[in-house]
Design a protein around this motif. Structure first.
Motif, PDB file in Angstrom:
ATOM      1  N   GLU A   1       5.997   6.998 -30.951  1.00 13.60           N
ATOM      2  CA  GLU A   1       6.934   6.013 -30.964  1.00 13.60           C
ATOM      3  C   GLU A   1       8.492   6.312 -31.347  1.00 13.60           C
ATOM      4  OE1 GLU A   1       4.945   3.252 -33.887  1.00 13.60           O
ATOM      5  OE2 GLU A   1       3.125   3.173 -32.866  1.00 13.60           O
ATOM      6  N   ARG A   2       9.162   5.080 -31.605  1.00 10.02           N
ATOM      7  CA  ARG A   2      10.699   5.408 -32.305  1.00 10.02           C
ATOM      8  C   ARG A   2      10.722   6.523 -32.851  1.00 10.02           C
ATOM      9  NH1 ARG A   2      13.269   3.838 -36.445  1.00 10.02           N
ATOM     10  NH2 ARG A   2      11.393   2.448 -37.196  1.00 10.02           N
ATOM     11  N   GLY A   3      11.785   7.405 -32.784  1.00 12.55           N
ATOM     12  CA  GLY A   3      12.077   8.525 -33.390  1.00 12.55           C
ATOM     13  C   GLY A   3      11.219   9.675 -33.244  1.00 12.55           C
ATOM     14  N   LYS A   4      10.339   9.693 -32.099  1.00 23.81           N
ATOM     15  CA  LYS A   4       9.570  10.864 -31.705  1.00 23.81           C
ATOM     16  C   LYS A   4       8.247  10.866 -32.592  1.00 23.81           C
ATOM     17  CE  LYS A   4      13.254  12.792 -29.609  1.00 23.81           C
ATOM     18  NZ  LYS A   4      14.208  14.342 -29.426  1.00 23.81           N
ATOM     19  N   ARG A   5       7.956   9.733 -33.416  1.00 25.40           N
ATOM     20  CA  ARG A   5       6.947   9.879 -34.275  1.00 25.40           C
ATOM     21  C   ARG A   5       5.493   9.765 -33.540  1.00 25.40           C
ATOM     22  NH1 ARG A   5       9.044   7.248 -39.692  1.00 25.40           N
ATOM     23  NH2 ARG A   5      11.084   7.612 -39.560  1.00 25.40           N
ATOM     24  N   VAL A   6       4.691  10.703 -33.890  1.00 27.41           N
ATOM     25  CA  VAL A   6       3.327  10.854 -33.233  1.00 27.41           C
ATOM     26  C   VAL A   6       2.378  10.231 -33.930  1.00 27.41           C
ATOM     27  CG1 VAL A   6       1.663  12.310 -31.796  1.00 27.41           C
ATOM     28  CG2 VAL A   6       4.062  12.646 -31.955  1.00 27.41           C
ATOM     29  N   PHE A   7       1.537   9.313 -33.488  1.00 26.41           N
ATOM     30  CA  PHE A   7       0.583   8.529 -34.161  1.00 26.41           C
ATOM     31  C   PHE A   7      -0.935   8.627 -33.162  1.00 26.41           C
ATOM     32  CE2 PHE A   7       4.278   6.315 -35.914  1.00 26.41           C
ATOM     33  CZ  PHE A   7       4.077   6.252 -37.011  1.00 26.41           C
ATOM     34  N   PRO A   8      -2.030   8.312 -33.866  1.00 24.65           N
ATOM     35  CA  PRO A   8      -3.043   8.216 -32.978  1.00 24.65           C
ATOM     36  C   PRO A   8      -3.072   6.924 -32.272  1.00 24.65           C
ATOM     37  CG  PRO A   8      -3.696   7.566 -35.509  1.00 24.65           C
ATOM     38  CD  PRO A   8      -2.269   8.191 -35.513  1.00 24.65           C
ATOM     39  N   GLU A   9      -3.662   6.817 -31.027  1.00 25.36           N
ATOM     40  CA  GLU A   9      -3.702   5.718 -30.327  1.00 25.36           C
ATOM     41  C   GLU A   9      -3.972   4.522 -30.988  1.00 25.36           C
ATOM     42  OE1 GLU A   9      -5.137   5.264 -26.280  1.00 25.36           O
ATOM     43  OE2 GLU A   9      -3.306   6.325 -25.727  1.00 25.36           O
ATOM     44  N   SER A  10      -4.939   4.655 -31.703  1.00 33.15           N
ATOM     45  CA  SER A  10      -5.865   3.520 -32.526  1.00 33.15           C
ATOM     46  C   SER A  10      -5.255   2.917 -33.587  1.00 33.15           C
ATOM     47  CB  SER A  10      -7.219   4.159 -32.911  1.00 33.15           C
ATOM     48  OG  SER A  10      -7.055   5.190 -34.058  1.00 33.15           O
ATOM     49  N   ASP A  11      -4.032   3.860 -34.008  1.00 31.46           N
ATOM     50  CA  ASP A  11      -3.228   3.659 -35.374  1.00 31.46           C
ATOM     51  C   ASP A  11      -4.104   3.155 -36.637  1.00 31.46           C
ATOM     52  OD1 ASP A  11      -0.875   2.909 -34.318  1.00 31.46           O
ATOM     53  OD2 ASP A  11      -1.185   0.973 -33.522  1.00 31.46           O
ATOM     54  N   LYS A  12      -5.242   4.100 -36.558  1.00 31.43           N
ATOM     55  CA  LYS A  12      -6.099   4.328 -37.554  1.00 31.43           C
ATOM     56  C   LYS A  12      -6.230   5.781 -37.990  1.00 31.43           C
ATOM     57  CE  LYS A  12      -9.170   0.647 -36.026  1.00 31.43           C
ATOM     58  NZ  LYS A  12     -10.626   0.273 -35.428  1.00 31.43           N
ATOM     59  N   ALA A  13      -5.979   5.780 -39.359  1.00 31.28           N
ATOM     60  CA  ALA A  13      -5.538   7.426 -39.925  1.00 31.28           C
ATOM     61  C   ALA A  13      -7.076   7.930 -40.161  1.00 31.28           C
ATOM     62  CB  ALA A  13      -4.922   7.205 -41.456  1.00 31.28           C
ATOM     63  N   HIS A  14      -8.043   7.114 -40.340  1.00 29.72           N
ATOM     64  CA  HIS A  14      -9.468   7.660 -40.600  1.00 29.72           C
ATOM     65  C   HIS A  14      -9.843   8.262 -39.238  1.00 29.72           C
ATOM     66  CE1 HIS A  14     -11.775   4.560 -38.343  1.00 29.72           C
ATOM     67  NE2 HIS A  14     -11.133   3.725 -39.131  1.00 29.72           N
ATOM     68  N   ASP A  15      -9.219   8.066 -38.008  1.00 34.43           N
ATOM     69  CA  ASP A  15      -9.694   8.920 -36.975  1.00 34.43           C
ATOM     70  C   ASP A  15      -9.094  10.097 -36.923  1.00 34.43           C
ATOM     71  OD1 ASP A  15     -10.697   6.728 -35.843  1.00 34.43           O
ATOM     72  OD2 ASP A  15      -9.084   6.136 -34.330  1.00 34.43           O
ATOM     73  N   ILE A  16      -7.995  10.415 -37.726  1.00 29.87           N
ATOM     74  CA  ILE A  16      -7.482  11.928 -37.847  1.00 29.87           C
ATOM     75  C   ILE A  16      -8.227  12.427 -39.067  1.00 29.87           C
ATOM     76  CG2 ILE A  16      -5.477  12.939 -38.766  1.00 29.87           C
ATOM     77  CD1 ILE A  16      -4.954  11.813 -36.138  1.00 29.87           C
ATOM     78  N   ALA A  17      -8.561  11.934 -40.025  1.00 24.80           N
ATOM     79  CA  ALA A  17      -9.457  12.603 -41.116  1.00 24.80           C
ATOM     80  C   ALA A  17     -10.816  12.928 -40.487  1.00 24.80           C
ATOM     81  CB  ALA A  17      -9.542  11.571 -42.385  1.00 24.80           C
ATOM     82  N   ASN A  18     -11.440  12.059 -39.748  1.00 25.76           N
ATOM     83  CA  ASN A  18     -12.717  12.274 -38.981  1.00 25.76           C
ATOM     84  C   ASN A  18     -12.591  13.379 -38.102  1.00 25.76           C
ATOM     85  OD1 ASN A  18     -13.961  10.144 -40.646  1.00 25.76           O
ATOM     86  ND2 ASN A  18     -13.835   8.684 -38.848  1.00 25.76           N
ATOM     87  N   ALA A  19     -11.755  13.567 -37.203  1.00 27.10           N
ATOM     88  CA  ALA A  19     -11.481  14.553 -36.282  1.00 27.10           C
ATOM     89  C   ALA A  19     -11.476  15.926 -37.069  1.00 27.10           C
ATOM     90  CB  ALA A  19     -10.370  14.151 -35.664  1.00 27.10           C
ATOM     91  N   LEU A  20     -10.575  15.966 -38.072  1.00 25.94           N
ATOM     92  CA  LEU A  20     -10.442  17.392 -38.715  1.00 25.94           C
ATOM     93  C   LEU A  20     -11.992  17.712 -39.574  1.00 25.94           C
ATOM     94  CD1 LEU A  20      -7.225  16.786 -40.593  1.00 25.94           C
ATOM     95  CD2 LEU A  20      -7.636  18.509 -38.590  1.00 25.94           C
TER      96      LEU A  20
END
Length: 408
Positions: free
Chosen positions: A96-115
């Motif tokens: 997104e703006r400012g080259k910020r990278v997010f999960p496509e789902s916009d859900k932080a728990h997807d990141i925590a679950n993946a780790l």
């Protein structure tokens, strides 16, 4: 088999555990909470800005505190590596703006679950609801950790990835600083960073919850020297100012008990004073027979208009065509320099990150190993490095976690 104990199952700790397990080490990950990645779940307002897709040198530039210390870490495990890692774990990303990278789902728990999935797949031994009481060394070499239930885990190395002091409900309660000090390390002054600010002007409470986009701020110290400027979004709170530009400004500001700061907001940065004056004249012509309080509706959000009127010293009942040129020029200056006096930062418990930590000169920048105690490593926010908003702080966690896991 070589054994490593990692304290803290946040971004840095889980990264380190994954890398250490890949090397065939016996990995024990100790977490005081009932689940992993609790702080990850609240980052980026629950969306989790995992990194920034900029050049490596730009990553370093966005770490105002000891950025050069991270040179090896950022080049060893890059922002591209972070994106590829999550993609391989089934998490699609977007920039997104400012080259910020997010999960496509916009859900932080997807990141925590993946780790979490990654460490589970690699057979990392995870101890939840478990607290480390002490790290024990012998002859300046790590020997074991003692848990709060008095159980001991003998090990060859320990990675401290406990976070700082911000958001203590997620488990960041300064444990890592205590461990480091006990083992002879220096901990620099701890203060909140990426934090909202309280201001002296009482009327700010009337603006609570008002969010402004496309404004610019300039921060001046007691010598009236500009120390920071930024463009973006700002939010008023009951106590003062918050939002991305304010949080980033806090990284550049020192102890508020030693320095008196002023924050100047330009409500219309796209227009210089001359163009803004012409714009106001146009509005005044449109509302020429209206009262002044009705003449700013096209220019400003409704919530801020009463404040601007009060600060302008123009009677709200004045008919627009009776406003003098001098009064109009003063209004222009006010809109270009709405000034607030900083009282103090909000409590460190509300900070996104902690500024300060284990002194970087006592850590090997290429491995994250202590220069004082063999087998002792540090990763993430516990180290004296902190960055602006934009995914840079999580990149620090992943990169330092990678090095610690690779060399422990």
């Amino acid at each position: 088999m070589k054994k490593v104990v990692i304290i803290g199952a946040g971004a840095a700790g889980m990264m380190a555990a994954s890398v250490a397990a890949d090397r065939g080490l016996d990995v024990v990950l100790v977490e005081k909470n009932h689940r992993v990645g609790r702080k990850i779940l609240i980052t980026g307002k629950g969306r989790c800005n995992i990194t920034n897709d900029c050049e490596i040198e730009e990553l370093i530039e966005n770490v105002p505190k000891n950025g050069k210390f991270l040179y090896s870490a950022f080049y060893t495990f890059t922002n591209t590596n972070v994106i590829e890692m999550f993609n391989s774990l089934g998490v699609k990303t977007k920039t997104e703006r400012g080259k910020r990278v997010f999960p496509e789902s916009d859900k932080a728990h997807d990141i925590a679950n993946a780790l979490e999935k990654q460490i589970n797949n690699k057979k990392v031994k995870l101890l939840l609801n478990t607290k480390v009481d002490k790290i024990v060394s012998k002859d300046n070499k790590v020997e074991k950790v003692i848990l709060n239930n008095k159980k001991e885990i003998k090990c060859d190395s320990v990675i401290v990835a406990t976070g700082g002091l911000s958001y203590p409900l997620t488990g960041s309660t300064g444990d890592g600083y205590k461990f480091a000090k006990t083992l002879g390390h220096t901990v620099t002054d701890i203060k909140p960073s990426l934090i909202g600010m309280e201001v002296q002007e009482n009327y700010v409470s009337d603006l609570e919850k008002l969010a402004l986009r496309n404004i610019s701020i300039s921060v001046y110290n007691s010598k009236n020297k500009k120390v920071y400027d930024d463009f973006g979004e700002l939010e008023f709170t009951k106590y003062g100012l918050d939002g991305p530009v304010i949080k980033s400004a806090s990284c550049r500001m020192k102890d508020t008990t030693k320095e008196n700061y002023k924050i100047v907001i330009d409500l219309k940065p796209a227009l210089d004073e001359e163009k803004l004056d012409k714009r106001i004249q146009k509005d005044f012509q449109k509302y020429t027979n209206k009262k002044f309080e009705k003449a700013l509706d096209d220019l400003l959000p409704k919530k801020i208009i009463p404040i601007i009127i009060k600060l302008s010293d123009i009677d709200p009942d004045t008919v627009v065509h009776q406003i003098s040129r001098e009064q109009r020029k003063n209004l222009v200056k006010l809109l270009k320099s709405l000034t607030f006096t900083l009282k103090r930062y909000r409590p460190i418990e509300e900070a996104i990150i902690t500024s300060g930590g284990i002194k970087v000169s006592e850590i090997n920048a290429s491995t994250m190993e202590s220069k004082l105690v063999e087998g002792l490593f540090f990763a993430g926010e516990v180290i004296d490095v902190d960055a602006y908003t934009g995914g840079f702080n999580l990149q620090i966690a992943f990169s330092t976690g990678y090095l610690a896991g690779y060399y422990c």
